[in-house]
Scaffold this active site. Structure first.
Site, mmCIF file in Angstrom:
data_model
loop_
_atom_site.group_PDB
_atom_site.id
_atom_site.type_symbol
_atom_site.label_atom_id
_atom_site.label_comp_id
_atom_site.label_asym_id
_atom_site.label_seq_id
_atom_site.Cartn_x
_atom_site.Cartn_y
_atom_site.Cartn_z
ATOM 1 N N LYS A 320 0.846 -1.321 -0.083
ATOM 2 C CA LYS A 320 -0.229 -0.100 -0.095
ATOM 3 C C LYS A 320 0.900 1.033 -0.001
ATOM 4 O O LYS A 320 1.770 1.256 0.930
ATOM 5 C CB LYS A 320 -0.824 -0.017 1.237
ATOM 6 C CG LYS A 320 -2.146 0.881 1.028
ATOM 7 C CD LYS A 320 -3.342 0.763 2.246
ATOM 8 C CE LYS A 320 -4.344 1.738 2.133
ATOM 9 N NZ LYS A 320 -5.381 1.589 3.094
ATOM 10 N N GLU A 415 -19.838 -5.585 9.573
ATOM 11 C CA GLU A 415 -20.903 -4.646 10.492
ATOM 12 C C GLU A 415 -21.854 -5.631 11.288
ATOM 13 O O GLU A 415 -22.560 -5.243 12.098
ATOM 14 C CB GLU A 415 -21.352 -3.834 9.526
ATOM 15 C CG GLU A 415 -20.340 -2.830 8.967
ATOM 16 C CD GLU A 415 -19.618 -3.163 7.732
ATOM 17 O OE1 GLU A 415 -18.852 -2.200 7.234
ATOM 18 O OE2 GLU A 415 -19.799 -4.078 7.311
ATOM 19 N N ARG A 443 -25.660 -1.800 7.066
ATOM 20 C CA ARG A 443 -25.476 -3.161 6.514
ATOM 21 C C ARG A 443 -25.790 -4.290 7.753
ATOM 22 O O ARG A 443 -25.768 -5.455 7.698
ATOM 23 C CB ARG A 443 -24.036 -3.304 6.404
ATOM 24 C CG ARG A 443 -23.331 -2.287 5.121
ATOM 25 C CD ARG A 443 -22.069 -2.422 4.713
ATOM 26 N NE ARG A 443 -22.061 -3.315 3.703
ATOM 27 C CZ ARG A 443 -20.823 -3.944 3.069
ATOM 28 N NH1 ARG A 443 -19.659 -3.502 3.512
ATOM 29 N NH2 ARG A 443 -21.018 -4.953 2.005
#
Length: 685
Positions: A320, A415, A443
């Site tokens: 990243k 979630e 969600r």
């Protein structure tokens, strides 16, 4: 995987093994240490107007293109801000995919969209990238309406495999031989939806290519058993390579230079953890892990993998922030960046800029207010436990996680699990707080209803990013939570007007035994000082902030403002009473609670002869706090039926609000002061 009708000129000559020359080519990539302020020279990138232009390039030119693309992304991010590290990490993968696939005939499905900037550049949107996240500019995420190359609109995590599977099955039904490639990160793979889709892909024996981009990160560092499983695959020193016939071959990874190359090929039984990986156990054909920054290697592997029938997963590892040294060292801090500050060229300009900038040094973000409350309360109450679905930094929980690590639970991008986990905790005499963004609580709605509210468990929801969120646009807007929460029995919902009220409403809801939610916006507050010690407010009690104008005025208007709209209501009221032609008195009420409403105060105001009522909220009008007021007045208030004051609900209209600054979004919805005044003038006239 069915072969695409498209075949690039180079695809037939890609070697089945990583040659020494290819390995050397992959080391030519540049690393940058600063973000350029001036548009860099990118002659090769400038020649790419569509993915088909990549077909004429050699491997060496593709690597040069990766350098130029990475440098251009650095420059563009400095001009516009936005997601940063993930985009730098997938430059080589994006080039390889568009080189090998016949897009948009073949389908590339990105997960979340944090990593799609390079894709936008290569698909004809290079010179528009500087407009990204700005009003009327490019969206922060792939969006079908923006480009034919954006096959699926995303913004929430873990959706790509489900969407890609749907595309693959529909194509198969229609007899169309097209490749579908889904790119998903290791953080997004922790979402249960991804595993549900993989399970079904095997059941359907679908032709589906899944590319797992493993950078050991989501926004924060990846955590949990799945992350450890991926680490084990990497640390083994081996990889499941792909033969010319598409068969798996176990061999030593090329980067493991300390191993004897004569021992490179092994029987699968010698390294059982590679054979027993979770993807193969589900039923996918697994290849990897491979270096996701080695373009020749990516071309070789993907060109073969896309021809393998059935569900296939190619595991690549990337860095990243690749190619930008500061981001490689701090991938969390560089997940997204703001625009570069204006350069100060002289002392006069410096003073002018300094004078124009508001002093926000002492103004806390609402997430910081929540973080402060967590630490303060946890120090006094050992029953407090805190849960987040991979939003430790964004939710302001870094200090709490450091001070109380045994009471902090980051459950990754899950979630639904986060909500039910809290429900289970609450059955055992502790007080769980779920810190979650409004858009992501959507969600976990089923779990909120059935696992928390139905059982009336003692769980508190700290709902961040409520309301309009600016540049991230419609996918991240938290504008539905009041509607879907207030219809649930046993729920209490609070909406603070500023930082101080947020702190004490958090404390009030924490002390309450039952299901509660405090919703607060993104960004900084008004600068209100937090009073200590923490205290509690009376549940369901509103506050009259001010009464402006002459008591003898013929028109009496009450502004019932919720949360962030209290300050706007106050400014609008001051503007209204300065208009002598209106002749009105204005009551500004901080409602503070969406559920329960302060019905006693409403009755008092009606008894005082209010002729007009307006509700103000940073939420959808339909089903929101104003609707709650309407329901009470129409169904329960005898005084309202007798007096019949005129009513107007002011909020977000029935549409998805496009990206832009928060101020621009508020103006578009008529929720800035000017817009509110205009609507109130219409009501009063």
């Amino acid at each position: 995987m069915q072969q695409s009708p498209h075949s690039s000129p180079q695809s037939h000559s890609i070697s089945a093994s990583v040659s020494d020359s290819a390995a050397q080519l992959s080391n030519l990539q540049q690393t940058y240490t600063s973000i350029p302020r001036v548009r860099p020279q990118t002659p090769l990138l400038d020649s790419i107007t569509a993915p088909t232009d990549l077909n004429a390039l050699t491997s060496a030119q593709l690597i040069t293109l990766a350098d130029e693309l990475r440098l251009f992304l650095l420059y563009s991010a400095g001009q516009s801000g936005g997601h940063f590290g993930a985009n730098l990490g997938v430059v080589e993968l994006t080039i390889a995919l568009h080189y090998l696939l016949d897009t948009p005939n073949d389908q590339i499905v990105w997960d979340v969209g944090h990593q799609a900037y390079a894709h936008k550049v290569l698909t004809g949107r290079r010179e528009q990238l500087g407009t990204i996240r700005s009003k009327d500019g490019l969206t922060a995420f792939p969006e079908r309406a923006e480009s034919v190359y954006d096959t699926f609109g995303v913004g929430h995590s873990s959706t790509s495999i489900s969407a890609g599977l749907g595309m693959s099955l529909a194509l198969r039904y229609q007899g169309r031989a097209q490749t579908v490639a889904c790119i998903i990160g290791d953080g997004a793979m922790t979402g249960g939806m991804a595993f549900e889709a993989m399970n079904d892909a095997v059941q359907q024996d679908a032709d589906l290519l899944v590319i797992l981009n493993d950078n050991d990160m989501s926004i924060s560092c990846s955590i949990g058993g799945f992350s450890r499983h991926l680490a084990m695959l990497w640390e083994s020193g081996y990889q499941v390579d792909i033969s010319e016939t598409g068969k798996p071959i176990l061999c030593q990874r090329p980067d493991m230079q300390t191993f004897d190359r004569r021992k490179r090929h092994k029987e699968m039984r010698d390294v059982p953890q590679l054979e027993d990986n979770v993807f193969k156990a589900i039923g996918f054909t697994y290849f990897g892990p491979f270096d996701g920054h080695n373009i020749p290697e990516l071309l070789r592997v993907l060109s073969l993998a896309k021809q393998v029938k059935g569900p296939v997963l190619v595991h690549i590892y990337t860095t990243k922030g690749k190619g930008f040294a500061p981001a490689e060292l701090d991938p969390v801090g560089y997940h997204a960046i703001s625009k570069l500050p204006v350069e100060i060229k002289n002392e006069t300009q410096s003073k002018a800029v300094e004078k124009s900038q508001p002093n926000i040094e002492t103004t806390l973000k609402y997430s910081e207010v929540f973080g402060q409350f967590l630490c303060d309360k946890a120090a006094k109450d050992d029953k407090l436990l805190a849960i987040t679905p991979a939003m430790e930094e964004g939710s302001g929980m870094i200090d709490f996680a450091f001070q109380f690590p045994e009471r902090f639970f980051d459950v990754a991008i899950a979630e639904q699990h986060a909500v039910t986990l809290a429900a289970g905790m609450a059955t055992q005499g502790v007080k769980p707080i779920v810190a979650i963004y409004s858009t992501f609580l959507q969600r976990g709605y089923d779990q909120l209803i059935h696992d928390v509210a139905l059982q009336n468990l003692d769980v508190m929801f700290a709902i961040d990013r409520a309301g309009l969120v600016g540049e991230d646009g419609a996918t991240h807007a938290g504008v539905f939570d009041l509607a879907f929460l207030r219809c649930v029995p046993n729920m209490l919902i609070a909406a603070p007007k500023d930082e101080n009220e947020c702190y004490h409403l958090l404390n009030t809801c924490y002390e309450y035994q039952g299901c509660t939610a405090v919703r607060y916006p993104r960004g900084t507050g008004t600068g209100a000082v937090i009073e200590q010690p923490a205290h509690t407010y009376k549940i369901g009690e509103a506050v009259v902030e001010s009464v402006l104008g002459n008591d003898a005025a013929s028109k009496k208007l009450v502004l019932l403002a919720f949360g962030t709209m209290v300050a706007t209501a106050q400014q609008a009221a001051e503007r209204l009473i300065s208009d002598e032609a209106l002749s009105c008195q204005v009551h500004v009420v901080n409602m503070r609670w969406v559920k329960p409403l302060d019905s006693a105060l409403l009755e008092t105001l009606l008894a005082q002869g209010m002729t007009h009522i307006a509700t103000l909220e940073e939420h959808m009008i339909m089903g929101g706090a104003g609707s709650a007021v309407n329901e009470y007045l129409l169904n329960e208030s005898a005084a309202f039926k007798h007096n019949r004051p005129a009513i107007r609900n002011i909020g977000i209209p029935d549409s998805f609000i496009a990206h832009g600054s928060q101020a621009e979004q508020m103006a578009d919805c008529g929720l800035d002061v000017n817009g509110v005044v205009t609507q109130l003038q219409q009501l009063l006239s």
